[in-house]
Design a protein around this motif. Structure first.
Motif, PDB file in Angstrom:
ATOM      1  N   GLU A  41      98.670  -3.584 -76.475  1.00 48.58           N
ATOM      2  CA  GLU A  41      99.623  -2.983 -75.536  1.00 48.58           C
ATOM      3  C   GLU A  41      99.287  -1.511 -75.293  1.00 48.58           C
ATOM      4  OE1 GLU A  41     103.501  -3.560 -77.120  1.00 48.58           O
ATOM      5  OE2 GLU A  41     103.467  -5.740 -76.881  1.00 48.58           O
ATOM      6  N   ALA A  42      98.925  -0.802 -76.371  1.00 50.36           N
ATOM      7  CA  ALA A  42      98.590   0.614 -76.252  1.00 50.36           C
ATOM      8  C   ALA A  42      97.356   0.817 -75.391  1.00 50.36           C
ATOM      9  CB  ALA A  42      98.366   1.211 -77.638  1.00 50.36           C
ATOM     10  N   LEU A  43      96.327   0.010 -75.601  1.00 51.83           N
ATOM     11  CA  LEU A  43      95.091   0.176 -74.836  1.00 51.83           C
ATOM     12  C   LEU A  43      95.283  -0.209 -73.379  1.00 51.83           C
ATOM     13  CD1 LEU A  43      92.270  -0.938 -77.307  1.00 51.83           C
ATOM     14  CD2 LEU A  43      93.506   1.224 -77.119  1.00 51.83           C
ATOM     15  N   LEU A  44      96.140  -1.185 -73.120  1.00 53.74           N
ATOM     16  CA  LEU A  44      96.442  -1.538 -71.732  1.00 53.74           C
ATOM     17  C   LEU A  44      97.142  -0.371 -71.023  1.00 53.74           C
ATOM     18  CD1 LEU A  44      97.626  -5.260 -72.001  1.00 53.74           C
ATOM     19  CD2 LEU A  44      95.604  -4.406 -70.799  1.00 53.74           C
ATOM     20  N   ARG A  45      98.013   0.299 -71.741  1.00 55.70           N
ATOM     21  CA  ARG A  45      98.696   1.471 -71.165  1.00 55.70           C
ATOM     22  C   ARG A  45      97.694   2.580 -70.858  1.00 55.70           C
ATOM     23  NH1 ARG A  45     103.508   4.860 -74.277  1.00 55.70           N
ATOM     24  NH2 ARG A  45     103.720   6.548 -72.736  1.00 55.70           N
ATOM     25  N   LEU A  46      96.747   2.799 -71.746  1.00 55.22           N
ATOM     26  CA  LEU A  46      95.720   3.819 -71.520  1.00 55.22           C
ATOM     27  C   LEU A  46      94.784   3.421 -70.381  1.00 55.22           C
ATOM     28  CD1 LEU A  46      94.988   4.607 -75.250  1.00 55.22           C
ATOM     29  CD2 LEU A  46      95.933   6.205 -73.584  1.00 55.22           C
ATOM     30  N   GLU A  47      94.564   2.125 -70.235  1.00 56.89           N
ATOM     31  CA  GLU A  47      93.754   1.655 -69.110  1.00 56.89           C
ATOM     32  C   GLU A  47      94.482   1.909 -67.793  1.00 56.89           C
ATOM     33  OE1 GLU A  47      91.622  -2.492 -67.589  1.00 56.89           O
ATOM     34  OE2 GLU A  47      92.349  -2.318 -69.652  1.00 56.89           O
ATOM     35  N   PHE A  48      95.784   1.660 -67.787  1.00 55.13           N
ATOM     36  CA  PHE A  48      96.589   1.907 -66.588  1.00 55.13           C
ATOM     37  C   PHE A  48      96.554   3.379 -66.207  1.00 55.13           C
ATOM     38  CE2 PHE A  48     100.694   3.073 -64.689  1.00 55.13           C
ATOM     39  CZ  PHE A  48     100.690   2.254 -63.564  1.00 55.13           C
TER      40      PHE A  48
END
Length: 220
Positions: A41-48
């Motif tokens: 979830e954290a890495l998806l947020r950083l990708e966004f």
């Protein structure tokens, strides 16, 4: 997820994770003592947010920008930071202007050092203080988001140019504090134009790396 996001984001912004460096969700989860899900979830947020990019064929890595990414980023920064400077000039207290001048001196003193970590931190703080003095939360948040990408690129700029002005940020702050909207607007424009040119120069090797590695094309 919030803890994992904060840790990884700080590592990217400090240059501890370099542009193009692969990032394993499982390794991060093991290092932080977390399960796979919150890290994902954290890495998806950083990708966004544009700090990471991923591909089914290649995994996840710290995002390498394209020249268009950099150019567009500085167009957006100018739109935001001109407004921030104008509002700061009108609404900031005398004490806030004095504090900003002192911070600009510190930023310029660090700008010629090859260790960019403290420079990046105080440079961010300078722009944040201008945004805070603008008295607009939405504008401040937008500037904080755009500054994150700039910080990643600044970490690549290990060696300052001998031709760089040693009082560049002091000059910018004086124009912003002058009370003259035209001078403030022109100073922000010139400041960011120099930053854009410098970013495009130092990121050139990474642009070539991106072109060679086609696996991340879909996430560009």
């Amino acid at each position: 997820a919030t803890e994992a996001y904060t840790v990884v984001r700080q590592r990217i912004l400090r240059g501890e994770l370099s542009l193009g460096q692969p990032l394993s969700r499982r390794h991060v989860a093991a290092e932080l003592g977390m399960s796979f899900l919150p890290v994902s979830e954290a890495l998806l947020r950083l990708e966004f947010e544009g700090l990471l990019e991923s591909s089914p064929r290649a995994g996840t890595r710290v995002r390498i920008p394209s020249p268009d990414d950099v150019a567009g980023h500085y167009v957006l920064r100018e739109a935001l930071e001109v407004q921030s400077a104008l509002r700061f000039s009108e609404q900031a207290k005398a004490s806030e202007k004095s504090a900003l001048r002192k911070l600009a001196v510190r930023v310029d003193a660090l700008s010629m050092q090859t260790d960019r970590s403290m420079y990046v931190t105080l440079h961010q703080k300078l722009h944040y203080q201008i945004a805070e003095g603008a008295r607009c939360d939405a504008l401040r948040q937008a500037i904080e988001n755009t500054q994150a990408l700039s910080s990643v690129w600044f970490c690549v700029m290990r060696a300052p140019l001998s031709t760089d002005s040693r009082t560049r940020h002091q000059e910018l702050v004086e124009e912003i504090c002058s009370g003259d909207p035209a001078r403030a607007r022109a100073a922000v424009h010139e400041h960011l134009a120099v930053g854009s040119r410098r970013a495009l120069e130092v990121l050139e090797p990474y642009f070539r790396m991106r072109v060679k590695n086609k696996r991340f094309e879909r996430s560009a």
